[in-house]
Design a protein around this motif. Structure first.
Motif, PDB file in Angstrom:
ATOM      1  N   LEU A 217     -48.988  72.663  33.820  1.00 18.21           N
ATOM      2  CA  LEU A 217     -48.566  73.432  34.986  1.00 18.21           C
ATOM      3  C   LEU A 217     -49.398  73.041  36.209  1.00 18.21           C
ATOM      4  CD1 LEU A 217     -47.795  77.282  34.816  1.00 18.21           C
ATOM      5  CD2 LEU A 217     -47.899  75.912  36.888  1.00 18.21           C
ATOM      6  N   PRO A 218     -49.070  71.922  36.832  1.00 13.06           N
ATOM      7  CA  PRO A 218     -49.728  71.569  38.088  1.00 13.06           C
ATOM      8  C   PRO A 218     -49.160  72.410  39.229  1.00 13.06           C
ATOM      9  CG  PRO A 218     -48.094  69.915  37.519  1.00 13.06           C
ATOM     10  CD  PRO A 218     -48.116  70.889  36.378  1.00 13.06           C
ATOM     11  N   PHE A 219     -50.021  72.879  40.120  1.00 11.09           N
ATOM     12  CA  PHE A 219     -49.544  73.751  41.187  1.00 11.09           C
ATOM     13  C   PHE A 219     -50.428  73.610  42.415  1.00 11.09           C
ATOM     14  CE2 PHE A 219     -52.956  76.198  39.424  1.00 11.09           C
ATOM     15  CZ  PHE A 219     -53.466  76.930  40.498  1.00 11.09           C
ATOM     16  N   VAL A 220     -49.903  74.088  43.534  1.00 13.91           N
ATOM     17  CA  VAL A 220     -50.684  74.237  44.761  1.00 13.91           C
ATOM     18  C   VAL A 220     -50.195  75.505  45.451  1.00 13.91           C
ATOM     19  CG1 VAL A 220     -49.091  72.761  46.069  1.00 13.91           C
ATOM     20  CG2 VAL A 220     -51.421  73.097  46.898  1.00 13.91           C
ATOM     21  N   SER A 221     -51.103  76.244  46.042  1.00 14.04           N
ATOM     22  CA  SER A 221     -50.757  77.494  46.713  1.00 14.04           C
ATOM     23  C   SER A 221     -51.481  77.556  48.043  1.00 14.04           C
ATOM     24  CB  SER A 221     -51.143  78.691  45.834  1.00 14.04           C
ATOM     25  OG  SER A 221     -50.677  79.901  46.406  1.00 14.04           O
TER      26      SER A 221
ATOM     27  N   ASN B 152     -54.860  73.079  39.468  1.00 17.43           N
ATOM     28  CA  ASN B 152     -54.786  73.343  40.898  1.00 17.43           C
ATOM     29  C   ASN B 152     -54.906  72.013  41.620  1.00 17.43           C
ATOM     30  OD1 ASN B 152     -55.160  74.040  43.580  1.00 17.43           O
ATOM     31  ND2 ASN B 152     -56.461  75.796  43.129  1.00 17.43           N
ATOM     32  N   LEU B 153     -53.819  71.528  42.168  1.00 17.14           N
ATOM     33  CA  LEU B 153     -53.775  70.177  42.714  1.00 17.14           C
ATOM     34  C   LEU B 153     -54.689  69.984  43.915  1.00 17.14           C
ATOM     35  CD1 LEU B 153     -49.932  69.672  42.366  1.00 17.14           C
ATOM     36  CD2 LEU B 153     -51.694  68.501  41.032  1.00 17.14           C
ATOM     37  N   ALA B 154     -55.133  71.072  44.511  1.00 15.92           N
ATOM     38  CA  ALA B 154     -56.055  70.945  45.638  1.00 15.92           C
ATOM     39  C   ALA B 154     -57.443  70.503  45.197  1.00 15.92           C
ATOM     40  CB  ALA B 154     -56.152  72.277  46.384  1.00 15.92           C
ATOM     41  N   VAL B 155     -57.776  70.732  43.933  1.00 11.00           N
ATOM     42  CA  VAL B 155     -59.137  70.432  43.465  1.00 11.00           C
ATOM     43  C   VAL B 155     -59.181  69.679  42.145  1.00 11.00           C
ATOM     44  CG1 VAL B 155     -60.112  72.427  44.663  1.00 11.00           C
ATOM     45  CG2 VAL B 155     -59.319  72.692  42.304  1.00 11.00           C
ATOM     46  N   THR B 156     -58.055  69.508  41.480  1.00  8.31           N
ATOM     47  CA  THR B 156     -58.075  69.000  40.106  1.00  8.31           C
ATOM     48  C   THR B 156     -58.429  67.515  40.033  1.00  8.31           C
ATOM     49  OG1 THR B 156     -56.858  69.122  38.013  1.00  8.31           O
ATOM     50  CG2 THR B 156     -55.675  68.218  39.882  1.00  8.31           C
ATOM     51  N   ASP B 157     -58.996  67.122  38.915  1.00  4.34           N
ATOM     52  CA  ASP B 157     -59.159  65.719  38.543  1.00  4.34           C
ATOM     53  C   ASP B 157     -57.807  65.257  38.010  1.00  4.34           C
ATOM     54  OD1 ASP B 157     -59.578  63.347  37.155  1.00  4.34           O
ATOM     55  OD2 ASP B 157     -61.399  64.016  36.146  1.00  4.34           O
TER      56      ASP B 157
ATOM     57  N   GLY C 161     -39.520  71.553  52.409  1.00  4.51           N
ATOM     58  CA  GLY C 161     -39.631  70.816  51.156  1.00  4.51           C
ATOM     59  C   GLY C 161     -40.871  71.228  50.389  1.00  4.51           C
ATOM     60  N   PRO C 162     -41.155  70.564  49.272  1.00  2.00           N
ATOM     61  CA  PRO C 162     -42.341  70.898  48.482  1.00  2.00           C
ATOM     62  C   PRO C 162     -43.620  70.513  49.209  1.00  2.00           C
ATOM     63  CG  PRO C 162     -41.331  68.898  47.641  1.00  2.00           C
ATOM     64  CD  PRO C 162     -40.405  69.433  48.686  1.00  2.00           C
ATOM     65  N   HIS C 163     -44.703  71.161  48.851  1.00  2.00           N
ATOM     66  CA  HIS C 163     -46.017  70.783  49.359  1.00  2.00           C
ATOM     67  C   HIS C 163     -46.289  69.326  48.978  1.00  2.00           C
ATOM     68  CE1 HIS C 163     -50.380  70.670  49.807  1.00  2.00           C
ATOM     69  NE2 HIS C 163     -50.324  71.819  50.471  1.00  2.00           N
ATOM     70  N   PRO C 164     -46.898  68.526  49.872  1.00  2.00           N
ATOM     71  CA  PRO C 164     -47.142  67.111  49.544  1.00  2.00           C
ATOM     72  C   PRO C 164     -47.901  66.897  48.245  1.00  2.00           C
ATOM     73  CG  PRO C 164     -47.526  67.492  51.876  1.00  2.00           C
ATOM     74  CD  PRO C 164     -47.283  68.841  51.252  1.00  2.00           C
TER      75      PRO C 164
ATOM     76  N   THR D 173     -36.752  72.723  48.307  1.00  2.00           N
ATOM     77  CA  THR D 173     -37.833  72.297  47.420  1.00  2.00           C
ATOM     78  C   THR D 173     -37.307  71.798  46.080  1.00  2.00           C
ATOM     79  OG1 THR D 173     -39.503  73.709  48.439  1.00  2.00           O
ATOM     80  CG2 THR D 173     -39.832  73.127  46.132  1.00  2.00           C
ATOM     81  N   VAL D 174     -36.431  72.559  45.465  1.00  2.24           N
ATOM     82  CA  VAL D 174     -35.933  72.191  44.136  1.00  2.24           C
ATOM     83  C   VAL D 174     -35.167  70.877  44.193  1.00  2.24           C
ATOM     84  CG1 VAL D 174     -34.379  72.856  42.265  1.00  2.24           C
ATOM     85  CG2 VAL D 174     -35.883  74.566  43.315  1.00  2.24           C
ATOM     86  N   GLU D 175     -34.284  70.751  45.180  1.00  3.87           N
ATOM     87  CA  GLU D 175     -33.495  69.535  45.286  1.00  3.87           C
ATOM     88  C   GLU D 175     -34.386  68.314  45.524  1.00  3.87           C
ATOM     89  OE1 GLU D 175     -30.962  72.882  47.110  1.00  3.87           O
ATOM     90  OE2 GLU D 175     -33.085  72.366  46.877  1.00  3.87           O
ATOM     91  N   THR D 176     -35.397  68.476  46.362  1.00  2.78           N
ATOM     92  CA  THR D 176     -36.286  67.350  46.667  1.00  2.78           C
ATOM     93  C   THR D 176     -37.064  66.917  45.438  1.00  2.78           C
ATOM     94  OG1 THR D 176     -36.509  68.092  48.960  1.00  2.78           O
ATOM     95  CG2 THR D 176     -38.188  66.577  48.129  1.00  2.78           C
ATOM     96  N   LEU D 177     -37.662  67.884  44.728  1.00  2.00           N
ATOM     97  CA  LEU D 177     -38.451  67.543  43.542  1.00  2.00           C
ATOM     98  C   LEU D 177     -37.575  66.964  42.441  1.00  2.00           C
ATOM     99  CD1 LEU D 177     -40.975  70.532  43.350  1.00  2.00           C
ATOM    100  CD2 LEU D 177     -41.461  68.170  44.008  1.00  2.00           C
ATOM    101  N   ALA D 178     -36.402  67.544  42.245  1.00  2.00           N
ATOM    102  CA  ALA D 178     -35.501  67.034  41.200  1.00  2.00           C
ATOM    103  C   ALA D 178     -35.116  65.584  41.470  1.00  2.00           C
ATOM    104  CB  ALA D 178     -34.263  67.911  41.109  1.00  2.00           C
ATOM    105  N   GLY D 179     -34.997  65.229  42.748  1.00  2.00           N
ATOM    106  CA  GLY D 179     -34.648  63.859  43.091  1.00  2.00           C
ATOM    107  C   GLY D 179     -35.782  62.876  42.939  1.00  2.00           C
ATOM    108  N   MET D 180     -37.000  63.393  42.697  1.00  2.00           N
ATOM    109  CA  MET D 180     -38.178  62.522  42.590  1.00  2.00           C
ATOM    110  C   MET D 180     -38.509  62.137  41.157  1.00  2.00           C
ATOM    111  SD  MET D 180     -40.759  64.231  45.381  1.00  2.00           S
ATOM    112  CE  MET D 180     -41.984  62.947  45.104  1.00  2.00           C
TER     113      MET D 180
END
Length: 391
Positions: free
Chosen positions: A246-250, A277-282, A306-309, A340-347
Protein backbone atom coordinates in the motif's frame (compact mmCIF):
# COMPACT_ATOMS: atom_id res chain seq x y z
CA UNK A 1 43.46 -11.61 -2.76
CA UNK A 2 41.23 -13.83 -0.66
CA UNK A 3 41.04 -17.59 -1.14
CA UNK A 4 37.74 -19.02 -2.33
CA UNK A 5 38.98 -22.52 -3.17
CA UNK A 6 42.26 -24.09 -4.24
CA UNK A 7 43.78 -21.78 -6.89
CA UNK A 8 40.60 -19.67 -6.90
CA UNK A 9 40.78 -16.20 -5.35
CA UNK A 10 38.48 -13.22 -4.89
CA UNK A 11 40.15 -10.12 -6.33
CA UNK A 12 37.22 -7.71 -6.25
CA UNK A 13 36.49 -4.49 -4.37
CA UNK A 14 34.24 -3.45 -1.49
CA UNK A 15 32.52 -0.11 -2.04
CA UNK A 16 31.58 0.98 1.47
CA UNK A 17 30.48 4.48 0.50
CA UNK A 18 28.27 4.08 -2.56
CA UNK A 19 24.64 4.98 -1.87
CA UNK A 20 23.10 5.14 -5.33
CA UNK A 21 23.39 2.84 -8.33
CA UNK A 22 22.71 3.94 -11.91
CA UNK A 23 21.57 7.28 -10.42
CA UNK A 24 18.42 5.37 -9.53
CA UNK A 25 18.74 2.41 -7.14
CA UNK A 26 19.37 3.19 -3.44
CA UNK A 27 22.28 1.33 -1.81
CA UNK A 28 21.77 1.69 1.95
CA UNK A 29 24.50 -0.86 2.68
CA UNK A 30 26.99 -0.08 -0.10
CA UNK A 31 28.01 -2.90 -2.43
CA UNK A 32 30.83 -5.07 -3.72
CA UNK A 33 32.16 -5.64 -7.22
CA UNK A 34 33.33 -9.23 -7.22
CA UNK A 35 36.05 -10.46 -9.57
CA UNK A 36 37.66 -13.89 -9.35
CA UNK A 37 41.05 -15.21 -10.42
CA UNK A 38 41.17 -18.88 -11.44
CA UNK A 39 44.67 -20.29 -11.89
CA UNK A 40 44.86 -23.57 -13.76
CA UNK A 41 47.95 -25.66 -14.34
CA UNK A 42 48.30 -24.19 -17.84
CA UNK A 43 46.21 -21.01 -18.10
CA UNK A 44 44.91 -18.27 -15.81
CA UNK A 45 41.54 -16.53 -16.11
CA UNK A 46 40.05 -13.44 -14.51
CA UNK A 47 36.27 -13.67 -14.19
CA UNK A 48 34.78 -10.17 -14.45
CA UNK A 49 36.39 -6.92 -13.37
CA UNK A 50 35.24 -4.03 -11.15
CA UNK A 51 33.67 -0.60 -11.36
CA UNK A 52 36.06 2.00 -12.82
CA UNK A 53 36.14 3.91 -9.51
CA UNK A 54 37.76 0.86 -7.90
CA UNK A 55 40.34 0.04 -10.56
CA UNK A 56 43.29 0.64 -8.24
CA UNK A 57 41.95 -2.00 -5.86
CA UNK A 58 41.67 -4.59 -8.64
CA UNK A 59 45.13 -3.83 -10.02
CA UNK A 60 46.54 -4.02 -6.51
CA UNK A 61 45.13 -7.54 -6.14
CA UNK A 62 46.65 -8.53 -9.48
CA UNK A 63 50.07 -7.21 -8.53
CA UNK A 64 52.36 -10.24 -8.71
CA UNK A 65 50.17 -12.13 -11.19
CA UNK A 66 52.72 -12.48 -13.96
CA UNK A 67 50.51 -13.86 -16.71
CA UNK A 68 46.82 -13.56 -17.50
CA UNK A 69 45.47 -15.52 -20.45
CA UNK A 70 41.75 -14.81 -20.33
CA UNK A 71 39.33 -12.19 -19.04
CA UNK A 72 35.87 -13.76 -18.79
CA UNK A 73 33.19 -11.09 -19.19
CA UNK A 74 29.84 -12.37 -17.95
CA UNK A 75 27.99 -9.04 -18.14
CA UNK A 76 28.79 -5.91 -20.14
CA UNK A 77 27.45 -3.42 -17.58
CA UNK A 78 30.27 -1.14 -16.53
CA UNK A 79 30.34 -2.03 -12.84
CA UNK A 80 31.71 -5.42 -13.98
CA UNK A 81 33.31 -4.56 -17.32
CA UNK A 82 34.42 -0.95 -16.98
CA UNK A 83 38.04 -1.79 -16.09
CA UNK A 84 38.58 -4.62 -18.60
CA UNK A 85 40.37 -2.32 -21.05
CA UNK A 86 42.82 -1.31 -18.31
CA UNK A 87 43.43 -4.96 -17.46
CA UNK A 88 44.16 -5.63 -21.13
CA UNK A 89 46.66 -2.78 -21.10
CA UNK A 90 48.42 -4.47 -18.19
CA UNK A 91 48.20 -7.94 -19.78
CA UNK A 92 48.31 -7.34 -23.56
CA UNK A 93 48.50 -11.09 -24.26
CA UNK A 94 45.10 -11.68 -22.61
CA UNK A 95 41.90 -12.15 -24.62
CA UNK A 96 38.32 -11.42 -23.61
CA UNK A 97 36.10 -14.50 -23.50
CA UNK A 98 32.39 -13.77 -23.76
CA UNK A 99 29.26 -14.49 -25.79
CA UNK A 100 28.32 -12.84 -29.07
CA UNK A 101 25.85 -10.33 -27.61
CA UNK A 102 28.27 -9.28 -24.89
CA UNK A 103 31.07 -8.89 -27.41
CA UNK A 104 29.01 -6.40 -29.39
CA UNK A 105 28.14 -4.45 -26.25
CA UNK A 106 31.72 -4.38 -24.97
CA UNK A 107 32.93 -3.08 -28.31
CA UNK A 108 30.33 -0.29 -28.09
CA UNK A 109 30.75 0.55 -24.41
CA UNK A 110 34.51 0.16 -24.00
CA UNK A 111 35.85 0.35 -27.56
CA UNK A 112 37.69 -2.96 -27.16
CA UNK A 113 38.94 -4.03 -30.62
CA UNK A 114 37.28 -7.03 -32.19
CA UNK A 115 40.49 -9.08 -32.42
CA UNK A 116 40.73 -9.19 -28.61
CA UNK A 117 37.69 -11.47 -28.28
CA UNK A 118 37.01 -15.18 -28.13
CA UNK A 119 33.27 -15.81 -28.56
CA UNK A 120 31.74 -18.79 -26.76
CA UNK A 121 28.33 -20.38 -27.05
CA UNK A 122 26.00 -21.96 -24.56
CA UNK A 123 27.58 -25.02 -22.93
CA UNK A 124 31.02 -24.50 -24.44
CA UNK A 125 34.05 -25.18 -22.27
CA UNK A 126 37.46 -23.62 -21.79
CA UNK A 127 40.33 -25.62 -20.33
CA UNK A 128 42.83 -23.97 -18.00
CA UNK A 129 44.69 -27.26 -17.66
CA UNK A 130 43.50 -28.92 -14.48
CA UNK A 131 40.46 -26.64 -14.27
CA UNK A 132 37.59 -26.45 -16.75
CA UNK A 133 35.18 -23.58 -17.23
CA UNK A 134 31.73 -24.18 -18.73
CA UNK A 135 29.77 -21.18 -20.01
CA UNK A 136 26.02 -21.10 -19.39
CA UNK A 137 24.03 -18.43 -21.20
CA UNK A 138 21.53 -16.95 -18.74
CA UNK A 139 19.96 -14.09 -20.71
CA UNK A 140 17.99 -11.29 -19.08
CA UNK A 141 19.58 -11.69 -15.68
CA UNK A 142 19.26 -8.74 -16.07
CA UNK A 143 20.59 -7.70 -19.53
CA UNK A 144 20.18 -9.69 -22.77
CA UNK A 145 23.85 -10.84 -22.80
CA UNK A 146 24.27 -12.11 -19.24
CA UNK A 147 25.88 -15.49 -18.64
CA UNK A 148 27.27 -17.62 -15.83
CA UNK A 149 30.44 -19.72 -15.61
CA UNK A 150 30.72 -23.13 -13.93
CA UNK A 151 34.05 -24.39 -12.60
CA UNK A 152 33.59 -28.14 -12.76
CA UNK A 153 36.47 -29.33 -10.57
CA UNK A 154 35.47 -27.10 -7.63
CA UNK A 155 31.71 -27.12 -8.34
CA UNK A 156 31.56 -23.32 -8.20
CA UNK A 157 29.03 -21.31 -10.16
CA UNK A 158 30.23 -17.81 -10.94
CA UNK A 159 26.76 -16.42 -11.44
CA UNK A 160 27.25 -12.78 -12.43
CA UNK A 161 24.36 -10.63 -11.20
CA UNK A 162 22.27 -13.80 -10.71
CA UNK A 163 21.77 -14.29 -6.92
CA UNK A 164 23.48 -10.97 -6.23
CA UNK A 165 23.01 -8.61 -3.28
CA UNK A 166 24.24 -5.13 -2.55
CA UNK A 167 26.14 -5.33 0.76
CA UNK A 168 29.51 -3.87 1.69
CA UNK A 169 31.10 -6.14 4.29
CA UNK A 170 34.42 -7.73 5.12
CA UNK A 171 32.77 -11.17 5.02
CA UNK A 172 33.78 -13.13 1.94
CA UNK A 173 31.17 -15.84 2.53
CA UNK A 174 27.60 -15.45 3.79
CA UNK A 175 27.67 -15.35 7.57
CA UNK A 176 24.45 -13.46 8.35
CA UNK A 177 21.85 -15.27 6.27
CA UNK A 178 18.97 -13.04 7.36
CA UNK A 179 20.75 -9.88 6.32
CA UNK A 180 21.83 -11.33 2.99
CA UNK A 181 18.35 -12.69 2.26
CA UNK A 182 16.86 -9.22 2.74
CA UNK A 183 19.53 -7.63 0.55
CA UNK A 184 19.12 -10.31 -2.13
CA UNK A 185 15.36 -9.80 -2.13
CA UNK A 186 15.82 -6.04 -2.48
CA UNK A 187 18.24 -6.69 -5.36
CA UNK A 188 15.77 -9.05 -7.02
CA UNK A 189 12.86 -6.63 -6.57
CA UNK A 190 14.69 -3.62 -7.93
CA UNK A 191 16.59 -5.27 -10.78
CA UNK A 192 15.47 -8.81 -11.60
CA UNK A 193 11.68 -8.84 -11.10
CA UNK A 194 10.75 -7.62 -14.60
CA UNK A 195 12.43 -10.74 -16.01
CA UNK A 196 11.17 -13.31 -13.51
CA UNK A 197 9.59 -15.63 -16.10
CA UNK A 198 12.86 -15.82 -18.02
CA UNK A 199 14.83 -16.19 -14.78
CA UNK A 200 12.63 -19.17 -13.89
CA UNK A 201 13.82 -20.87 -17.10
CA UNK A 202 17.43 -20.00 -16.25
CA UNK A 203 16.99 -21.61 -12.83
CA UNK A 204 15.88 -24.79 -14.57
CA UNK A 205 18.91 -24.53 -16.83
CA UNK A 206 21.20 -24.66 -13.80
CA UNK A 207 19.56 -27.76 -12.32
CA UNK A 208 21.83 -30.36 -14.05
CA UNK A 209 24.95 -28.85 -12.48
CA UNK A 210 26.30 -29.98 -9.12
CA UNK A 211 26.69 -26.56 -7.51
CA UNK A 212 28.39 -26.52 -4.12
CA UNK A 213 29.14 -22.80 -4.10
CA UNK A 214 27.66 -19.72 -5.82
CA UNK A 215 30.01 -16.77 -6.32
CA UNK A 216 27.97 -13.78 -7.55
CA UNK A 217 29.25 -10.48 -8.87
CA UNK A 218 27.70 -8.49 -6.00
CA UNK A 219 27.55 -9.50 -2.36
CA UNK A 220 28.88 -12.46 -0.46
CA UNK A 221 29.68 -15.97 -1.72
CA UNK A 222 27.12 -18.67 -0.91
CA UNK A 223 29.05 -21.67 0.42
CA UNK A 224 25.70 -23.36 1.21
CA UNK A 225 23.65 -22.11 -1.73
CA UNK A 226 20.48 -24.17 -1.41
CA UNK A 227 18.53 -21.52 0.50
CA UNK A 228 19.13 -18.69 -1.99
CA UNK A 229 18.14 -20.96 -4.89
CA UNK A 230 14.92 -21.85 -3.02
CA UNK A 231 14.27 -18.14 -2.39
CA UNK A 232 14.64 -17.39 -6.09
CA UNK A 233 12.24 -20.19 -6.95
CA UNK A 234 9.63 -18.53 -4.72
CA UNK A 235 10.29 -15.05 -6.08
CA UNK A 236 9.99 -16.07 -9.73
CA UNK A 237 6.94 -18.25 -9.19
CA UNK A 238 3.51 -17.00 -10.17
CA UNK A 239 2.10 -17.63 -6.70
CA UNK A 240 1.66 -14.42 -4.72
CA UNK A 241 1.41 -14.03 -0.95
CA UNK A 242 -1.52 -12.95 1.20
CA UNK A 243 -0.09 -9.44 1.27
CA UNK A 244 -1.22 -5.98 0.20
CA UNK A 245 1.43 -3.43 -0.76
CA UNK A 246 0.00 0.00 0.00
CA UNK A 247 2.12 2.89 -1.25
CA UNK A 248 0.50 6.24 -0.53
CA UNK A 249 1.00 9.98 -0.23
CA UNK A 250 -1.18 12.43 1.69
CA UNK A 251 -1.03 16.23 1.54
CA UNK A 252 -3.51 17.32 4.21
CA UNK A 253 -4.25 14.08 6.06
CA UNK A 254 -7.46 12.90 4.39
CA UNK A 255 -5.86 10.17 2.30
CA UNK A 256 -3.80 9.10 5.31
CA UNK A 257 -7.00 8.57 7.33
CA UNK A 258 -8.33 6.35 4.54
CA UNK A 259 -5.09 4.39 4.27
CA UNK A 260 -4.89 3.78 8.02
CA UNK A 261 -8.51 2.59 8.12
CA UNK A 262 -7.99 0.23 5.18
CA UNK A 263 -4.82 -1.17 6.72
CA UNK A 264 -6.64 -1.91 9.98
CA UNK A 265 -9.57 -3.46 8.11
CA UNK A 266 -7.27 -5.72 6.14
CA UNK A 267 -5.45 -6.82 9.29
CA UNK A 268 -8.77 -7.69 10.91
CA UNK A 269 -9.45 -9.94 7.92
CA UNK A 270 -6.10 -11.74 8.28
CA UNK A 271 -4.56 -10.02 5.27
CA UNK A 272 -1.02 -8.76 5.76
CA UNK A 273 -0.46 -5.18 4.69
CA UNK A 274 2.68 -3.07 4.29
CA UNK A 275 2.39 0.74 4.13
CA UNK A 276 4.84 2.95 2.28
CA UNK A 277 4.60 6.71 2.75
CA UNK A 278 6.03 7.80 -0.59
CA UNK A 279 7.17 11.12 0.82
CA UNK A 280 9.76 9.40 3.00
CA UNK A 281 9.97 5.73 2.04
CA UNK A 282 13.00 3.83 0.79
CA UNK A 283 11.77 2.84 -2.67
CA UNK A 284 13.77 -0.39 -2.42
CA UNK A 285 11.54 -1.49 0.46
CA UNK A 286 8.51 -1.00 -1.77
CA UNK A 287 10.16 -3.07 -4.49
CA UNK A 288 10.74 -5.87 -1.96
CA UNK A 289 7.07 -5.81 -0.98
CA UNK A 290 6.04 -6.01 -4.63
CA UNK A 291 8.01 -9.26 -4.98
CA UNK A 292 5.35 -11.00 -2.85
CA UNK A 293 2.22 -8.85 -2.87
CA UNK A 294 -1.03 -10.35 -4.11
CA UNK A 295 -2.65 -6.91 -4.27
CA UNK A 296 -1.50 -3.33 -4.70
CA UNK A 297 -3.52 -0.41 -3.40
CA UNK A 298 -2.40 3.10 -4.32
CA UNK A 299 -3.34 5.93 -1.99
CA UNK A 300 -3.26 9.43 -3.44
CA UNK A 301 -4.80 12.88 -3.16
CA UNK A 302 -5.75 14.70 -6.33
CA UNK A 303 -3.32 17.31 -7.66
CA UNK A 304 -4.30 19.41 -10.69
CA UNK A 305 -7.10 16.92 -11.53
CA UNK A 306 -4.71 13.94 -11.48
CA UNK A 307 -2.80 11.76 -9.01
CA UNK A 308 -0.04 13.17 -6.83
CA UNK A 309 3.30 12.92 -8.73
CA UNK A 310 4.69 10.54 -6.10
CA UNK A 311 1.73 8.20 -6.57
CA UNK A 312 2.22 8.42 -10.32
CA UNK A 313 5.86 7.44 -9.81
CA UNK A 314 4.78 4.42 -7.72
CA UNK A 315 2.44 3.36 -10.53
CA UNK A 316 5.24 3.83 -13.07
CA UNK A 317 7.58 1.76 -10.89
CA UNK A 318 5.08 -1.07 -10.48
CA UNK A 319 4.42 -1.08 -14.23
CA UNK A 320 8.16 -1.29 -14.94
CA UNK A 321 8.88 -4.01 -12.36
CA UNK A 322 5.93 -6.21 -13.46
CA UNK A 323 5.22 -7.89 -10.10
CA UNK A 324 3.04 -10.97 -9.73
CA UNK A 325 0.15 -9.09 -8.05
CA UNK A 326 -3.30 -10.09 -9.27
CA UNK A 327 -5.44 -7.25 -7.90
CA UNK A 328 -5.20 -3.47 -7.74
CA UNK A 329 -7.25 -0.64 -6.32
CA UNK A 330 -6.97 3.09 -5.63
CA UNK A 331 -8.07 5.12 -2.62
CA UNK A 332 -7.81 8.84 -2.02
CA UNK A 333 -9.30 12.23 -1.45
CA UNK A 334 -10.01 15.12 -3.82
CA UNK A 335 -11.05 18.73 -3.46
CA UNK A 336 -13.39 19.37 -6.40
CA UNK A 337 -12.91 16.62 -8.95
CA UNK A 338 -10.43 15.07 -11.34
CA UNK A 339 -9.34 11.98 -13.25
CA UNK A 340 -7.04 10.26 -10.78
CA UNK A 341 -8.35 6.75 -11.38
CA UNK A 342 -8.31 7.06 -15.15
CA UNK A 343 -4.78 8.47 -15.15
CA UNK A 344 -3.34 5.80 -12.86
CA UNK A 345 -5.14 2.97 -14.66
CA UNK A 346 -3.59 4.16 -17.91
CA UNK A 347 -0.10 4.00 -16.40
CA UNK A 348 -0.06 0.24 -15.68
CA UNK A 349 -0.52 -1.58 -19.00
CA UNK A 350 2.10 -4.20 -18.03
CA UNK A 351 0.20 -5.33 -14.94
CA UNK A 352 -2.18 -8.21 -15.52
CA UNK A 353 -4.44 -7.26 -12.64
CA UNK A 354 -8.12 -7.12 -11.84
CA UNK A 355 -9.01 -3.59 -10.75
CA UNK A 356 -11.22 -3.59 -7.68
CA UNK A 357 -13.65 -0.74 -7.07
CA UNK A 358 -11.70 2.37 -6.05
CA UNK A 359 -12.69 4.44 -3.05
CA UNK A 360 -12.51 8.21 -3.50
CA UNK A 361 -14.00 10.89 -1.27
CA UNK A 362 -14.42 14.63 -1.39
CA UNK A 363 -12.50 16.22 1.46
CA UNK A 364 -12.37 14.32 4.73
CA UNK A 365 -13.59 10.70 4.73
CA UNK A 366 -17.13 10.19 6.01
CA UNK A 367 -18.87 7.18 7.50
CA UNK A 368 -19.86 6.19 3.98
CA UNK A 369 -16.20 6.38 2.94
CA UNK A 370 -15.14 4.12 5.79
CA UNK A 371 -17.91 1.68 4.87
CA UNK A 372 -16.63 1.58 1.29
CA UNK A 373 -13.11 0.92 2.57
CA UNK A 374 -14.45 -1.97 4.66
CA UNK A 375 -16.11 -3.40 1.56
CA UNK A 376 -12.82 -3.06 -0.34
CA UNK A 377 -11.07 -4.94 2.47
CA UNK A 378 -13.76 -7.64 2.24
CA UNK A 379 -13.22 -7.92 -1.51
CA UNK A 380 -9.44 -8.17 -1.20
CA UNK A 381 -9.65 -10.80 1.55
CA UNK A 382 -12.08 -12.86 -0.52
CA UNK A 383 -9.95 -12.58 -3.68
CA UNK A 384 -6.82 -13.65 -1.80
CA UNK A 385 -8.61 -16.66 -0.35
CA UNK A 386 -10.06 -17.68 -3.71
CA UNK A 387 -6.64 -17.33 -5.35
CA UNK A 388 -4.95 -19.54 -2.75
CA UNK A 389 -2.23 -17.03 -1.97
CA UNK A 390 0.52 -18.12 0.40
CA UNK A 391 0.07 -17.27 4.05
Amino acid sequence: MRKVAESVCWVGAVDWDRRLFDSLVPLPDGTTYNAYLVEGSEKTALIDAVDPDMVDTLLGHLDGVEKLDYVISQHAEQDHSGTIALVLDLYPEATVVTNAKAKSMLMDLLLIPEDKFIVVGDGETLSLGDKTLTFILTPWVHWPETMSTYLAEDKILFSGDFFGSHIATSDLFVRDQGRVLEAAKRYFGEIMMPFRTIIAKNLEKLSPYDIRMIAPSHGQIYDSPGWIVDAYKDWVSGVAHNLVALPFVSMHGSTRLMVDHLAAALSERDVRVELFNLAVTDIGKLAMSLVDAGSIVLGTPTVLVGPHPMAAYAAFLANALRPKAKYLSIVGSYGWGGKTVETLAGMIPNLKVEVLDPVLCKGLPSDDTYGALDRLADAIAAKHKESGFQG
